[in-house]
Design a protein around this motif. Structure first.
Motif, short mmCIF file in Angstrom:
data_model
loop_
_atom_site.label_atom_id
_atom_site.label_comp_id
_atom_site.label_asym_id
_atom_site.label_seq_id
_atom_site.Cartn_x
_atom_site.Cartn_y
_atom_site.Cartn_z
N ALA A 190 1.02 13.92 8.46
CA ALA A 190 1.60 12.36 9.10
C ALA A 190 1.55 11.48 7.06
CB ALA A 190 1.10 11.39 9.44
N VAL A 191 0.58 11.04 6.82
CA VAL A 191 0.67 10.40 5.42
C VAL A 191 0.37 10.88 3.82
CG1 VAL A 191 -0.35 8.78 4.27
CG2 VAL A 191 -0.49 8.65 6.62
N THR A 192 1.92 11.51 3.29
CA THR A 192 1.43 12.33 1.67
C THR A 192 1.78 11.46 0.44
OG1 THR A 192 4.34 12.82 2.35
CG2 THR A 192 2.33 14.27 3.53
N SER A 193 2.09 10.30 0.81
CA SER A 193 2.19 9.08 0.15
C SER A 193 1.71 7.50 -0.36
CB SER A 193 3.46 9.13 -0.57
OG SER A 193 4.05 8.61 0.63
N TYR A 194 0.81 7.22 -1.25
CA TYR A 194 1.04 6.08 -0.72
C TYR A 194 2.06 4.79 0.28
CZ TYR A 194 -3.09 6.32 -3.66
OH TYR A 194 -4.27 7.54 -4.47
N ALA A 195 3.04 5.26 -0.06
CA ALA A 195 5.02 4.54 0.80
C ALA A 195 4.48 4.59 2.18
CB ALA A 195 5.81 5.31 0.00
N GLU A 196 4.37 5.87 2.16
CA GLU A 196 3.93 6.67 3.89
C GLU A 196 2.56 6.28 4.76
OE1 GLU A 196 6.46 10.77 3.92
OE2 GLU A 196 4.46 10.82 3.86
N LYS A 197 1.67 5.76 3.97
CA LYS A 197 0.15 5.04 3.98
C LYS A 197 0.23 3.72 4.28
CE LYS A 197 -4.32 4.71 2.59
NZ LYS A 197 -5.44 4.57 1.82
N LYS A 198 1.31 2.61 3.61
CA LYS A 198 1.59 1.47 3.97
C LYS A 198 2.21 0.93 4.69
CE LYS A 198 3.80 -2.10 1.37
NZ LYS A 198 3.92 -2.75 0.35
N GLU A 199 3.26 2.07 5.35
CA GLU A 199 4.60 2.14 6.50
C GLU A 199 3.88 2.48 7.46
OE1 GLU A 199 7.96 1.65 8.11
OE2 GLU A 199 7.51 1.07 5.68
N LEU A 200 2.65 3.90 7.66
CA LEU A 200 2.18 3.55 9.31
C LEU A 200 1.37 2.69 8.87
CD1 LEU A 200 1.43 6.25 10.99
CD2 LEU A 200 -0.14 6.80 9.54
N LYS A 201 0.60 1.91 8.05
CA LYS A 201 -0.30 0.70 8.34
C LYS A 201 0.25 -0.17 9.53
CE LYS A 201 -1.93 -0.32 4.67
NZ LYS A 201 -3.41 0.04 4.12
N LYS A 202 1.69 -0.31 8.98
CA LYS A 202 2.79 -1.45 8.92
C LYS A 202 3.08 -1.17 11.06
CE LYS A 202 5.12 -2.39 5.66
NZ LYS A 202 6.93 -2.46 4.84
N LYS A 203 2.98 0.50 11.37
CA LYS A 203 3.56 0.79 12.45
C LYS A 203 2.58 0.43 13.97
CE LYS A 203 7.05 3.30 11.43
NZ LYS A 203 8.06 2.99 11.36
N VAL A 204 1.16 -0.09 13.60
CA VAL A 204 -0.20 -0.15 14.15
C VAL A 204 0.76 -2.09 14.64
CG1 VAL A 204 -2.23 -1.28 14.60
CG2 VAL A 204 -1.23 0.89 13.36
N PRO A 205 0.46 -2.30 15.75
CA PRO A 205 0.76 -3.57 16.82
C PRO A 205 -0.25 -4.47 16.52
CG PRO A 205 1.08 -1.73 18.53
CD PRO A 205 0.82 -1.16 17.02
N LEU A 206 0.03 -5.97 15.79
CA LEU A 206 -0.71 -6.59 16.28
C LEU A 206 -1.20 -6.78 17.93
CD1 LEU A 206 0.28 -9.72 13.86
CD2 LEU A 206 -1.75 -8.23 13.58
#
Length: 192
Positions: free
Chosen positions: A28-44
């Motif tokens: 699911a996470v193969t780059s820092y950009a993907e890591k950052k994007e994945l964290k944004k997907k978590v709703p407040l």
């Protein structure tokens, strides 16, 4: 992005006394950009929650040599078929190797989670775990290996999404004895 160990990272600046831990699945996470994007997907969520992701060496389908297929495809159909078969086995082996590594990572998962919580100096009244695919498997395997270690963490709910493993009734009972809430095992009819 080389990830050789388990780490935790907050999804946003919101802090509260309920900690939600999200664990991603295979590749699911193969780059820092993907890591950052994945964290944004978590709703407040409600203002009393803290959201964090656990990142772990969950394999990488992008490491499979797709150039092999392209090179063989220019030769002939038989060579292309052989390359496709080889790539399929590469993909399967990559997934299986990641799957096999999960039980070996249970202690690291738990010890790093405890360090992460302690470092925040926040007393969380409850923890909730959300795992997708092999991330769900990571939760299940760790809870089953170290059930007593989780009792002090005040785990409320666990949510498995496409859990990449069957969940037997006796395993559910072990997990339900550890947590105060419920198990939500979400999957589609297409999941095996």
């Amino acid at each position: 992005m080389a990830r050789s160990e388990i780490s935790f990272d907050f999804c946003n600046a919101s802090r509260g006394d309920i900690l939600n831990i999200y664990i991603h699945g295979y590749s699911a996470v193969t780059s820092y950009a993907e890591k950052k994007e994945l964290k944004k997907k978590v709703p407040l969520r409600a203002s009393n929650t803290t959201n964090a992701f656990m990142f772990w060496p969950a394999g990488n389908a992008k490491d499979i040599d797709y150039k092999k297929l392209a090179g063989y495809a220019t030769l002939n159909i038989a060579a292309a078929l052989g390359a496709t078969t080889s790539l399929t086995w590469d993909a399967i082996n990559s997934y299986l190797n990641t799957e096999k590594s999960i039980p070996k990572q249970a202690n690291e998962f738990l010890s790093k989670l405890k360090v992460f919580i302690k470092k925040e100096k926040t007393t969380y009244k409850e923890l909730n775990f959300y795992g997708h695919s092999l991330g769900a498997r990571m939760i299940i395997e760790t809870f089953l290996q170290l059930p007593n270690e989780f009792k002090s963490l005040n785990v409320n709910n666990v949510v498995f999404m496409g859990g990449a493993r069957p969940l037997e009734t006796k395993e559910c009972k072990v997990i339900l004895n550890i947590i105060s809430g419920s198990i939500f095992n979400i999957h589609s009819d297409g999941d095996r």
